[in-house]
Scaffold this motif. Structure first.
Motif, mmCIF file in Angstrom:
data_model
loop_
_atom_site.group_PDB
_atom_site.id
_atom_site.type_symbol
_atom_site.label_atom_id
_atom_site.label_comp_id
_atom_site.label_asym_id
_atom_site.label_seq_id
_atom_site.Cartn_x
_atom_site.Cartn_y
_atom_site.Cartn_z
ATOM 1 N N LEU B 112 0.856 -1.257 0.040
ATOM 2 C CA LEU B 112 -0.206 -0.079 0.076
ATOM 3 C C LEU B 112 0.919 1.188 -0.047
ATOM 4 O O LEU B 112 0.600 2.153 -0.893
ATOM 5 C CB LEU B 112 -0.920 -0.211 1.238
ATOM 6 C CG LEU B 112 -2.088 0.812 1.109
ATOM 7 C CD1 LEU B 112 -3.074 -0.006 0.317
ATOM 8 C CD2 LEU B 112 -2.931 0.701 2.544
ATOM 9 N N ILE B 113 1.855 1.387 0.995
ATOM 10 C CA ILE B 113 2.667 2.499 0.972
ATOM 11 C C ILE B 113 3.690 2.657 -0.257
ATOM 12 O O ILE B 113 3.798 3.563 -0.852
ATOM 13 C CB ILE B 113 3.261 2.428 2.306
ATOM 14 C CG1 ILE B 113 2.656 2.428 3.592
ATOM 15 C CG2 ILE B 113 4.479 3.675 2.577
ATOM 16 C CD1 ILE B 113 3.288 2.008 4.702
ATOM 17 N N GLY B 114 4.470 1.382 -0.359
ATOM 18 C CA GLY B 114 5.212 1.455 -1.548
ATOM 19 C C GLY B 114 4.762 1.726 -2.782
ATOM 20 O O GLY B 114 5.273 2.237 -3.386
ATOM 21 N N ILE B 115 3.674 1.086 -3.171
ATOM 22 C CA ILE B 115 3.131 1.382 -4.545
ATOM 23 C C ILE B 115 2.646 2.910 -4.549
ATOM 24 O O ILE B 115 3.129 3.442 -5.632
ATOM 25 C CB ILE B 115 1.759 0.480 -4.653
ATOM 26 C CG1 ILE B 115 2.069 -0.937 -4.856
ATOM 27 C CG2 ILE B 115 0.928 1.025 -5.939
ATOM 28 C CD1 ILE B 115 1.070 -1.981 -4.832
ATOM 29 N N THR B 116 1.994 3.371 -3.422
ATOM 30 C CA THR B 116 1.622 4.833 -3.719
ATOM 31 C C THR B 116 2.959 5.914 -3.735
ATOM 32 O O THR B 116 2.992 6.607 -4.866
ATOM 33 C CB THR B 116 1.034 5.321 -2.386
ATOM 34 O OG1 THR B 116 -0.056 4.213 -2.240
ATOM 35 C CG2 THR B 116 0.313 6.534 -2.340
ATOM 36 N N ILE B 117 4.008 5.580 -2.832
ATOM 37 C CA ILE B 117 5.071 6.338 -3.028
ATOM 38 C C ILE B 117 5.839 6.296 -4.384
ATOM 39 O O ILE B 117 6.421 6.841 -5.038
ATOM 40 C CB ILE B 117 6.016 6.115 -1.841
ATOM 41 C CG1 ILE B 117 5.412 6.584 -0.578
ATOM 42 C CG2 ILE B 117 7.401 6.797 -1.955
ATOM 43 C CD1 ILE B 117 6.066 6.455 0.594
ATOM 44 N N GLY B 118 5.948 4.882 -4.756
ATOM 45 C CA GLY B 118 6.600 4.689 -6.240
ATOM 46 C C GLY B 118 6.021 5.552 -7.105
ATOM 47 O O GLY B 118 6.563 5.710 -8.101
ATOM 48 N N LEU B 119 4.646 5.104 -7.431
ATOM 49 C CA LEU B 119 3.869 5.671 -8.375
ATOM 50 C C LEU B 119 4.109 7.227 -8.431
ATOM 51 O O LEU B 119 4.460 7.890 -9.287
ATOM 52 C CB LEU B 119 2.394 5.522 -8.114
ATOM 53 C CG LEU B 119 1.760 4.328 -8.711
ATOM 54 C CD1 LEU B 119 0.420 3.932 -8.373
ATOM 55 C CD2 LEU B 119 1.821 4.116 -10.190
ATOM 56 N N VAL B 120 3.853 7.925 -7.467
ATOM 57 C CA VAL B 120 3.940 9.367 -7.129
ATOM 58 C C VAL B 120 5.336 9.761 -7.490
ATOM 59 O O VAL B 120 5.570 10.778 -8.251
ATOM 60 C CB VAL B 120 3.582 9.898 -5.839
ATOM 61 C CG1 VAL B 120 4.037 11.464 -5.342
ATOM 62 C CG2 VAL B 120 2.167 9.731 -5.623
ATOM 63 N N SER B 121 6.543 8.966 -7.068
ATOM 64 C CA SER B 121 7.757 9.276 -7.191
ATOM 65 C C SER B 121 8.138 9.359 -8.674
ATOM 66 O O SER B 121 8.645 9.947 -9.162
ATOM 67 C CB SER B 121 8.697 8.175 -6.279
ATOM 68 O OG SER B 121 9.918 8.766 -6.339
ATOM 69 N N GLY B 122 7.717 8.290 -9.405
ATOM 70 C CA GLY B 122 7.848 7.898 -10.681
ATOM 71 C C GLY B 122 7.239 8.891 -11.642
ATOM 72 O O GLY B 122 7.852 9.323 -12.511
ATOM 73 N N ASP B 129 10.633 13.315 -6.464
ATOM 74 C CA ASP B 129 11.126 12.028 -6.579
ATOM 75 C C ASP B 129 12.393 11.974 -5.941
ATOM 76 O O ASP B 129 12.765 11.060 -5.104
ATOM 77 C CB ASP B 129 11.270 12.144 -8.004
ATOM 78 C CG ASP B 129 12.000 10.553 -8.363
ATOM 79 O OD1 ASP B 129 11.737 9.676 -7.624
ATOM 80 O OD2 ASP B 129 12.658 10.666 -9.352
ATOM 81 N N SER B 130 13.279 12.951 -6.028
ATOM 82 C CA SER B 130 14.586 12.874 -5.172
ATOM 83 C C SER B 130 14.491 12.713 -3.826
ATOM 84 O O SER B 130 15.139 12.174 -3.085
ATOM 85 C CB SER B 130 15.625 13.942 -5.809
ATOM 86 O OG SER B 130 15.098 15.301 -5.769
ATOM 87 N N LEU B 131 13.594 13.643 -3.312
ATOM 88 C CA LEU B 131 13.345 13.515 -1.716
ATOM 89 C C LEU B 131 12.748 12.236 -1.273
ATOM 90 O O LEU B 131 13.492 11.488 -0.308
ATOM 91 C CB LEU B 131 12.303 14.563 -1.289
ATOM 92 C CG LEU B 131 12.020 14.577 0.277
ATOM 93 C CD1 LEU B 131 13.254 15.368 0.860
ATOM 94 C CD2 LEU B 131 10.741 15.347 0.396
#
Lengths: 326, 310
Positions: B112-122, B129-131
């Motif tokens: 849940l956390i990883g997918i959300t952050i990964g999607l937003v970051s990418g 992204d860099s932060l």
């Protein structure tokens, strides 16, 4: 390079700041130094006086500033249980943990590199297949299960190996107790070191194999072979050298991670190191010692990671240090 | 091709995935063992001959009986009994249930956390992204086990062991879930970066869809296979982490044991020769983790997303 160094140090400093802030909040919330210092007979008014005198009523940030200032001088408080400065306690336990880590590292180096290279050079040999099968099994066995199985087989059943403690150590330079200079000491360190390395060896075998395979398919290896150089020379003189670079960097970080596994290993073998001390501190609710351990291990992690990053930048000039142009 | 007309089962049976699976003996073998273990864990209350949580059925006279293939055993207890006369087989079934539950829920949280952050970051890129990736780097550089040990130690001394034992499972899931999100976030991010430049994303943008819709409805489905692969390995890791924590006495309490706590109970009886209390739960733990790892390996080879080289 200078810019990279600066950036990396800044990051390390920020991480250390966060760790210290967390550590201080724990100390602030959980540890009441007065409760430990004074008995039941001290009246409330006297307690309040003492609190004021010790600065315990100051604002959070003022107290935090004092904590950091002391920490920078190496003063992380006094252990409730040992009645000694926490840094003294930790430094006394440090050699045992370092020696254990060192012995495990030796095992990792001398098993994973030859086995990984073997698995890469002759991928279809039955022994290589055995190595790879072993590595997947090895990854699935937790450190403490390996440790308990070793104890059961070699200590309880066969009676060959001692199952706990450091045994006889040799005193060096008035401070350092070493396991490596007496037969008893070496016997005591073998099983903990094997258990500790057991989780890392399969990882490193896979890493060495993957990197080596990549090197073997590269142009310069093909060229060297075409030129007529012998296989051994190509493999060990050319390919292996280039394999070592990623292995060293990953290895550096993994050795930091091994600190966590020392807690497990030390608890099974009752190895008198930092990890065992930490667990005892948790059981005794020795807050200052817990906090000091967190600060110390956090510092160790940050130090190792920063050094590995810097080293990588120095060894491998092609690495894109600032992440520009990606 | 008439793929669209085929039913879901038929689609599955004609897929590459099924083809590879059918021809991989190790994968079939691990899948069978895995499903047997899951079913055993799921139906533990029905399968287990005893209820290990019911203290009234325990008889101290039954304590430390060996497994049935050894001398001095009792036919009621397949794998023998522990120090309190609890049937080890029943306790293992219940323990496996706890271990699997924690492992799977923790990975769901990571996802849940990883997918959300990964999607937003990418997808968003730039400073965000860099932060986010810097934070992920820093978090990854600390070992999960270390962080979990420290947090649990603090939580335990802060709330006392009674309150801790009550909430142990929730706390373990939260900690393992929160500590390992960067693994999934990184995988998602690198797939998103690859997908972002494709035409269907441009088309969706031109059609005026919002970022949220593009990220979750269009890009996410195309990044699922690497997520699937890494989640499998993460479940194995989460189970090992949970077992290690419980072994140290910082996880599941002995009244509601997971495999790790069972191993730790038996530790002290190893020297008196009662190896089964420790080593049989240990063997179950190793087999459970190993089949999950083998399945993860198979999935990685099949989908081959070059996870470790991104």
């Amino acid at each position: 390079m200078l810019q990279f160094l600066f950036k990396r140090l800044l990051q390390a400093a920020i991480v250390m700041l966060i760790i210290s802030l967390l550590s201080f909040s724990i100390k602030d919330k959980l540890g009441d130094p007065l409760r430990e210092m004074t008995g039941m007979s001290v009246s409330t008014a006297e307690r309040e006086m003492l609190r004021k005198k010790m600065g315990l009523n100051d604002p959070f940030l003022v107290q935090y500033g004092r904590f950091v200032k002391k920490a920078l001088h190496g003063d992380l408080g006094t252990s409730y249980f040992h009645k000694l400065p926490t840094m003294t306690v930790i430094l006394k336990k440090l050699p045992a943990t370092l020696e254990l880590t060192f012995a495990a590292t030796l095992i990792i180096i001398f098993t994973s590199i030859p086995l990984g290279v073997m698995a890469a050079i002759k991928p279809n040999h039955w022994f290589s297949k055995l190595i790879m099968a072993f590595s997947i099994i090895g990854i699935s066995i937790p450190v403490f299960v390996t440790a308990l199985a070793l104890i059961y087989v070699f200590s309880v059943k066969l009676g060959w190996m001692p199952s706990f403690g450091r045994g006889e150590t040799v005193h060096l330079f008035g401070y350092w107790d070493t396991n490596f200079l007496s037969k008893d000491g070496i016997m005591h360190i073998i099983m903990p070191a094997i258990a500790l390395s057991s989780i890392m060896v399969p990882l490193f075998i896979r890493l060495v194999r993957a990197e080596m395979l990549e090197e073997l398919s590269s142009e310069y290896v093909k060229f060297a072979r075409a030129k007529g150089l012998s296989r051994t020379k190509v493999y060990f003189k050319h390919a292996l050298k280039n394999t070592m670079l990623p292995v060293i960097t990953v290895g550096g970080v993994q050795i930091g991670i091994m600190v966590a596994y020392t807690i497990l290993t030390e608890s099974v073998f009752q190895w008198p190191g930092m990890g065992f001390m930490f667990l005892e501190a948790v059981n005794r609710s020795d807050i200052p010692l817990i906090v000091a351990y967190i600060m110390f291990v956090g510092f160790l992690f940050v130090l190792v990671n920063t050094l590995v990053d810097l080293l990588y930048g120095i060894i491998n000039p092609t690495v894109n240090l600032l992440g520009k142009g990606q | 091709m008439k793929t669209a007309n085929l039913s879901l089962t038929q689609q599955f049976l004609t897929s590459d995935f099924w083809y590879h699976f059918k021809h991989n003996k190790v994968a079939i073998f691990s899948a069978i063992i895995f499903f047997i273990l899951v079913i055993l864990a799921l139906f533990a209350p029905l399968i287990a001959p005893f209820d290990p949580y019911n203290l009234q059925t325990l008889d101290i006279m039954d304590s430390e009986l060996p497994p049935i293939w050894q001398e001095g055993s009792d036919s009621r207890f397949l794998f023998g009994t522990d120090d309190q006369g609890r049937d080890l087989w029943s306790t293992i079934l219940y323990g496996m249930r706890v271990s699997l539950l924690i492992g799977i829920l923790a990975v769901l949280l990571q996802g849940l956390i990883g997918i959300t952050i990964g999607l937003v970051s990418g997808y968003v890129g730039g400073k965000t992204d860099s932060l986010l990736m810097r934070i992920a780097d820093v978090q990854l550089s600390f070992s999960t086990l270390m962080v979990a040990i420290i947090i649990l130690a603090i939580v335990q001394s802060a709330f006392g062991s009674d309150a801790f034992n009550k909430w142990a499972m929730v706390i373990l899931i939260l900690i393992i879930g929160l500590a390992e999100w960067p693994q999934i976030a990184r995988t998602v991010r690198s797939s998103v970066l690859a997908e972002k430049g494709k035409e269907y994303v441009d088309a969706a943008k031109v059609m005026g869809f919002g970022s949220m819709r593009i990220m979750f409805k269009h890009i996410l489905p195309n990044t699922l296979s690497p997520i699937f692969v890494i989640s499998t390995v993460q479940i194995a890791n989460a189970i090992i982490t949970e077992a290690s924590l419980s072994f140290l006495g910082l996880g599941m309490p002995v009244t509601e044991p997971s495999l790790g706590s069972l191993i730790s109970i038996g530790k002290q009886y190893l020297f008196s020769g009662a190896w089964w209390i420790t080593l049989i739960p240990g063997a179950f733990l190793v087999i459970l983790v190993m089949v999950i790892n083998l399945l993860g390996d198979f999935l990685r080879d099949t989908f081959n997303p070059k996870l470790y080289k991104g």
